[in-house]
Design a protein around this motif. Structure first.
Motif, PDB file in Angstrom:
ATOM      1  N   GLN A 141       0.838  -1.195   0.000  1.00 39.29           N
ATOM      2  CA  GLN A 141       0.000   0.000   0.000  1.00 39.29           C
ATOM      3  C   GLN A 141       0.872   1.242   0.000  1.00 39.29           C
ATOM      4  N   LEU A 142       0.256   2.346  -0.364  1.00 39.55           N
ATOM      5  CA  LEU A 142       0.942   3.628  -0.218  1.00 39.55           C
ATOM      6  C   LEU A 142      -0.003   4.560   0.533  1.00 39.55           C
ATOM      7  N   GLU A 143       0.450   5.005   1.682  1.00 40.81           N
ATOM      8  CA  GLU A 143      -0.357   5.845   2.560  1.00 40.81           C
ATOM      9  C   GLU A 143       0.092   7.292   2.423  1.00 40.81           C
ATOM     10  N   GLY A 144      -0.821   8.219   2.581  1.00 41.62           N
ATOM     11  CA  GLY A 144      -0.440   9.632   2.585  1.00 41.62           C
ATOM     12  C   GLY A 144      -1.109  10.352   3.734  1.00 41.62           C
ATOM     13  N   LEU A 145      -0.440  11.376   4.273  1.00 38.54           N
ATOM     14  CA  LEU A 145      -1.033  12.152   5.374  1.00 38.54           C
ATOM     15  C   LEU A 145      -0.510  13.574   5.308  1.00 38.54           C
ATOM     16  N   TYR A 146      -1.451  14.533   5.403  1.00 43.76           N
ATOM     17  CA  TYR A 146      -1.062  15.941   5.467  1.00 43.76           C
ATOM     18  C   TYR A 146      -1.792  16.561   6.633  1.00 43.76           C
ATOM     19  N   ILE A 151      -9.688   3.333  -7.114  1.00 44.93           N
ATOM     20  CA  ILE A 151      -8.250   3.265  -6.863  1.00 44.93           C
ATOM     21  C   ILE A 151      -7.839   3.490  -5.431  1.00 44.93           C
ATOM     22  N   LEU A 152      -8.504   4.381  -4.723  1.00 48.14           N
ATOM     23  CA  LEU A 152      -8.029   4.601  -3.350  1.00 48.14           C
ATOM     24  C   LEU A 152      -9.117   5.052  -2.396  1.00 48.14           C
ATOM     25  N   GLY A 153      -8.770   5.028  -1.113  1.00 45.44           N
ATOM     26  CA  GLY A 153      -9.627   5.539  -0.053  1.00 45.44           C
ATOM     27  C   GLY A 153      -8.974   6.779   0.525  1.00 45.44           C
ATOM     28  N   CYS A 154      -9.811   7.729   0.950  1.00 46.15           N
ATOM     29  CA  CYS A 154      -9.235   8.966   1.497  1.00 46.15           C
ATOM     30  C   CYS A 154     -10.271   9.680   2.342  1.00 46.15           C
ATOM     31  N   ALA A 207      -5.960  12.344   4.593  1.00 44.77           N
ATOM     32  CA  ALA A 207      -5.191  11.105   4.487  1.00 44.77           C
ATOM     33  C   ALA A 207      -5.710  10.322   3.297  1.00 44.77           C
ATOM     34  N   PHE A 208      -4.841   9.507   2.738  1.00 39.90           N
ATOM     35  CA  PHE A 208      -5.289   8.621   1.658  1.00 39.90           C
ATOM     36  C   PHE A 208      -4.459   7.352   1.686  1.00 39.90           C
ATOM     37  N   GLY A 209      -5.017   6.296   1.101  1.00 41.21           N
ATOM     38  CA  GLY A 209      -4.280   5.037   1.037  1.00 41.21           C
ATOM     39  C   GLY A 209      -4.699   4.269  -0.202  1.00 41.21           C
ATOM     40  N   MET A 210      -3.701   3.694  -0.883  1.00 41.83           N
ATOM     41  CA  MET A 210      -4.043   2.947  -2.113  1.00 41.83           C
ATOM     42  C   MET A 210      -3.217   1.678  -2.211  1.00 41.83           C
ATOM     43  N   GLY A 211      -3.761   0.709  -2.958  1.00 45.56           N
ATOM     44  CA  GLY A 211      -3.071  -0.556  -3.168  1.00 45.56           C
ATOM     45  C   GLY A 211      -2.223  -0.459  -4.427  1.00 45.56           C
ATOM     46  N   LEU A 212      -0.938  -0.785  -4.300  1.00 46.68           N
ATOM     47  CA  LEU A 212      -0.044  -0.601  -5.445  1.00 46.68           C
ATOM     48  C   LEU A 212      -0.123  -1.730  -6.459  1.00 46.68           C
ATOM     49  N   GLU A 213      -0.426  -2.958  -5.992  1.00 42.06           N
ATOM     50  CA  GLU A 213      -0.602  -4.055  -6.956  1.00 42.06           C
ATOM     51  C   GLU A 213      -1.720  -3.701  -7.929  1.00 42.06           C
ATOM     52  N   ARG A 214      -2.795  -3.151  -7.373  1.00 41.23           N
ATOM     53  CA  ARG A 214      -3.938  -2.771  -8.179  1.00 41.23           C
ATOM     54  C   ARG A 214      -3.547  -1.728  -9.227  1.00 41.23           C
ATOM     55  N   LEU A 215      -2.737  -0.781  -8.786  1.00 43.01           N
ATOM     56  CA  LEU A 215      -2.282   0.266  -9.698  1.00 43.01           C
ATOM     57  C   LEU A 215      -1.456  -0.334 -10.843  1.00 43.01           C
ATOM     58  N   ALA A 216      -0.581  -1.290 -10.493  1.00 41.27           N
ATOM     59  CA  ALA A 216       0.244  -1.943 -11.525  1.00 41.27           C
ATOM     60  C   ALA A 216      -0.644  -2.726 -12.485  1.00 41.27           C
ATOM     61  N   MET A 217      -1.655  -3.408 -11.935  1.00 41.61           N
ATOM     62  CA  MET A 217      -2.546  -4.214 -12.781  1.00 41.61           C
ATOM     63  C   MET A 217      -3.297  -3.329 -13.773  1.00 41.61           C
ATOM     64  N   ILE A 218      -3.740  -2.174 -13.279  1.00 40.35           N
ATOM     65  CA  ILE A 218      -4.467  -1.249 -14.151  1.00 40.35           C
ATOM     66  C   ILE A 218      -3.536  -0.685 -15.215  1.00 40.35           C
ATOM     67  N   GLN A 219      -2.364  -0.271 -14.771  1.00 43.73           N
ATOM     68  CA  GLN A 219      -1.408   0.361 -15.679  1.00 43.73           C
ATOM     69  C   GLN A 219      -1.055  -0.527 -16.862  1.00 43.73           C
ATOM     70  N   TRP A 220      -0.856  -1.840 -16.612  1.00 46.97           N
ATOM     71  CA  TRP A 220      -0.388  -2.716 -17.694  1.00 46.97           C
ATOM     72  C   TRP A 220      -1.440  -3.730 -18.151  1.00 46.97           C
ATOM     73  N   GLY A 221      -2.645  -3.640 -17.583  1.00 51.01           N
ATOM     74  CA  GLY A 221      -3.668  -4.616 -17.947  1.00 51.01           C
ATOM     75  C   GLY A 221      -3.311  -6.023 -17.494  1.00 51.01           C
TER      76      GLY A 221
END
Ligand code: DAH
Length: 338
Positions: free
Chosen positions: A208-213, A273-276, A305-319
């Motif tokens: 996952q990739l988490e973000g916080l501001y 793609i993500l939750g926030c 804050a936000f959080g996303m799954g990176l495997e999902r992002l890779a799957m979308i990016q390359w099909g």
């Protein structure tokens, strides 16, 4: 004495080149130059040389020693050269080398690098936290009640000690706020773990990739702007982004974010793609209680804050049709990302 020196040199120069190996050569060195060797024996005669001839005889002695030493060195060099030649026998040094196949980063690493690169340029700093977490960091501090389904034994890997494998990287939000003061802008990529049945879209260990501001007056508009800019940098300038109301315990309001994409050759469709959301005041209160100060008091700061799954992002990016390809290390798959 000079004639015995000349005779000795002649014998030595004849014999040394015939030394068959290293040991034989060493034997000859001792025979001629050693403490009990011929040259030492002859030089004992210096005592009886008349003073007016000492210089000439001394010079002859040195010449003999130098001559023998040179012969020993030359033979040694020959032996080494012969040994090298033997080792290289059958090796054709003129043949072209074997080509080394170029490597490449794993597709997941490529997506991670890109996402982190974009967010860092937007001012987010990298943060980390442990994969083995306490329930407090993973759930309680994030306003997740004891009876929340995510906390159930069937969803989370627990240790006997009561620790657990973090189910999301959101725990890094808590860790960072405990140790740093606002304003704060961090991203935390890392592994997360769930007791999911493994199938084409689920792994029990994923990324996952988490973000916080957090700062004074952070607004929902800033959250929207930040994520829209992020997705346009990632997927292209004209990418459409949509916020759908959702629920997460640690944000209020909360959203799921969809991006309109055309997976390879398909018609464009909305992909989640993500939750926030905006950090829930209850989270800030838990941090204040833990820190024993009020720098994160919900009256003073707000945050998103936000959080996303990176495997999902890779799957979308390359099909990529099956998430398991990403962990099987099959070169036929990985070779496509060079
Ligand atoms: N932790 C959530 C998950 O694993 C994702 C998430 C949602 C993270 C909302 C956030 C957030 O930081 O604000 O499903």
């Amino acid at each position: 004495m000079e004639s015995s020196l000349a005779a000795l040199l002649a014998t030595a120069l004849a014999e040394i080149p015939t030394a068959a190996d290293e040991a034989a050569l060493e034997e000859l060195r001792l025979k001629y130059l050693g403490k009990k060797g011929s040259l030492t024996a002859i030089s004992a005669g210096m005592r009886d040389v008349p003073p007016d001839r000492k210089a000439a005889v001394g010079a002859a002695l040195n010449e003999t020693r130098t001559g023998i030493t040179a012969a020993l060195d030359a033979r040694k060099a020959e032996q080494i050269a012969a040994k090298d030649a033997k080792e290289a026998e059958g090796i054709d040094l003129t043949l072209p080398g074997r080509p080394v196949a170029p490597g490449a980063l794993h597709p997941l690493t490529q997506v991670l690098d890109r996402a982190v690169g974009i967010l860092r340029r937007m001012g987010f700093a990298l943060a980390t936290g442990p994969e083995v977490e306490t329930e407090w960091h993973c759930f309680d501090a994030l306003n997740t009640p004891a009876d929340h389904p995510a906390r159930h034994e069937s969803d989370t890997f627990y240790f006997d000690s009561g620790h657990l494998l973090r189910t999301h990287t959101s725990s890094v939000q808590v860790r960072t706020m405990q140790t740093q003061t606002p304003p704060l802008r961090i991203i935390a990529p890392g592994s997360a773990f769930r007791r999911d049945e493994i199938d084409a879209t689920h792994l029990s260990a994923f990324t996952q990739l988490e973000g916080l501001y957090v700062a004074e007056n952070v607004s929902l508009g800033q959250l929207k702007g930040t994520l829209e800019a992020f997705f346009r940098a990632l997927f292209g300038d004209t990418t459409e982004v949509r916020f759908r109301p959702h629920f997460f315990p640690f944000t209020e309001p909360s959203y799921e974010v969809d991006v309109k994409l055309s997976p390879k050759g398909q018609a464009p469709r909305w992909v989640e793609i993500l939750g926030c959301g905006m950090v829930d005041p209850a989270v800030f209160q838990a941090i204040c209680d833990a820190r024993g100060d009020d720098v994160y008091h919900p009256d003073k700061v707000t945050g998103f804050a936000f959080g996303m799954g990176l495997e999902r992002l890779a799957m979308i990016q390359w099909g990529i049709p099956d998430i398991r390809h990403l962990i099987e290390n099959d070169v036929r798959f990985l070779g496509q990302f060079v």
